[in-house]
Design an enzyme around this catalytic site. Structure first.
Site, PDB file in Angstrom:
ATOM      1  N   HIS A 157      -1.788 -10.542   1.337  1.00  0.00           N
ATOM      2  CA  HIS A 157      -1.553 -11.449   0.290  1.00  0.00           C
ATOM      3  C   HIS A 157      -1.323 -12.736   0.913  1.00  0.00           C
ATOM      4  CE1 HIS A 157      -0.972  -9.293  -3.321  1.00  0.00           C
ATOM      5  NE2 HIS A 157      -0.146  -8.250  -2.725  1.00  0.00           N
ATOM      6  N   GLU A 192       0.782  -5.997   2.294  1.00  0.00           N
ATOM      7  CA  GLU A 192       1.753  -7.015   1.728  1.00  0.00           C
ATOM      8  C   GLU A 192       0.886  -8.395   2.622  1.00  0.00           C
ATOM      9  OE1 GLU A 192       3.454  -7.120  -0.367  1.00  0.00           O
ATOM     10  OE2 GLU A 192       3.660  -5.199  -0.654  1.00  0.00           O
TER      11      GLU A 192
END
Ligand code: NI
Length: 187
Positions: free
Chosen positions: A149, A146
């Site tokens: 990103h 995550e």
């Protein structure tokens, strides 16, 4: 609240480093609406995490929610829905392990990625309070995926063996049965 469209690999915003949030922005309606929309979007698409750049908002913000329980990776711990603002990761132990990752911005594919499995996450919550947590195993992989990103990095960039980038249908058909077969463990 609303479900937002998740942008896909090829959209330039997925490749742009996101900007840090100013703590003063955390009280703004705009940011609270973004977080509410990201939660709706994660629940609508299904998944364990979502980073703001995936809904075309280039700020350093991500949400993670792990329901816990049994999985093909063994029993998983529960991580209640948590908002991470300006997160950083410190690797506590260099030992790594691989998982088959997927991404809502790379639909239909799975790829095998090795990452460190013991990390410390520091961030702010939505109220600006500091978070300081450690994670081991699969959750450590989820957080690295995550937060990548936020730097414009996708899991496909971290695949070292491109024979292990496959379509989801073929993953379920050919690879999952092998993973479940104790004769072929680790294959
Ligand atoms: Ni992703």
């Amino acid at each position: 609240m609303a479900v937002r469209r998740i942008i896909r690999m090829g959209h330039p915003l997925l490749r742009q480093p996101a900007r840090a949030l100013d703590p003063e922005e955390l009280s703004s309606d705009v940011l609270h609406r973004l977080v509410a929309d990201m939660i709706d979007t994660l629940h609508d698409y299904g998944g364990v995490g979502l980073a703001a750049p995936q809904v075309a908002e280039p700020v350093r913000l991500a949400i993670v929610e792990l329901s816990g329980g049994p999985s093909r990776y063994g029993p998983l711990p529960q991580v209640p829905l948590t908002v991470f603002v300006n997160p950083t990761i410190e690797v506590l132990d260099g030992e790594s392990a691989g998982f088959w990752e997927g991404c809502l911005s790379v639909p239909g594919l799975r790829g095998f990625v090795e990452r460190p499995q013991h990390i410390r996450v520091k961030a702010l919550d939505l109220s600006g309070r500091p978070l300081d947590m450690t994670f081991e195993g699969f959750p450590a992989t989820v957080f690295q995926h995550e937060f990548d990103h936020l730097d414009g990095t996708l899991y496909v960039d971290r695949i070292t063996d491109t024979t292990k980038l496959v379509f989801e249908e073929e993953f379920e058909r050919y690879l999952v049965p092998r993973m479940l077969d104790p004769e072929d463990a680790g294959g």
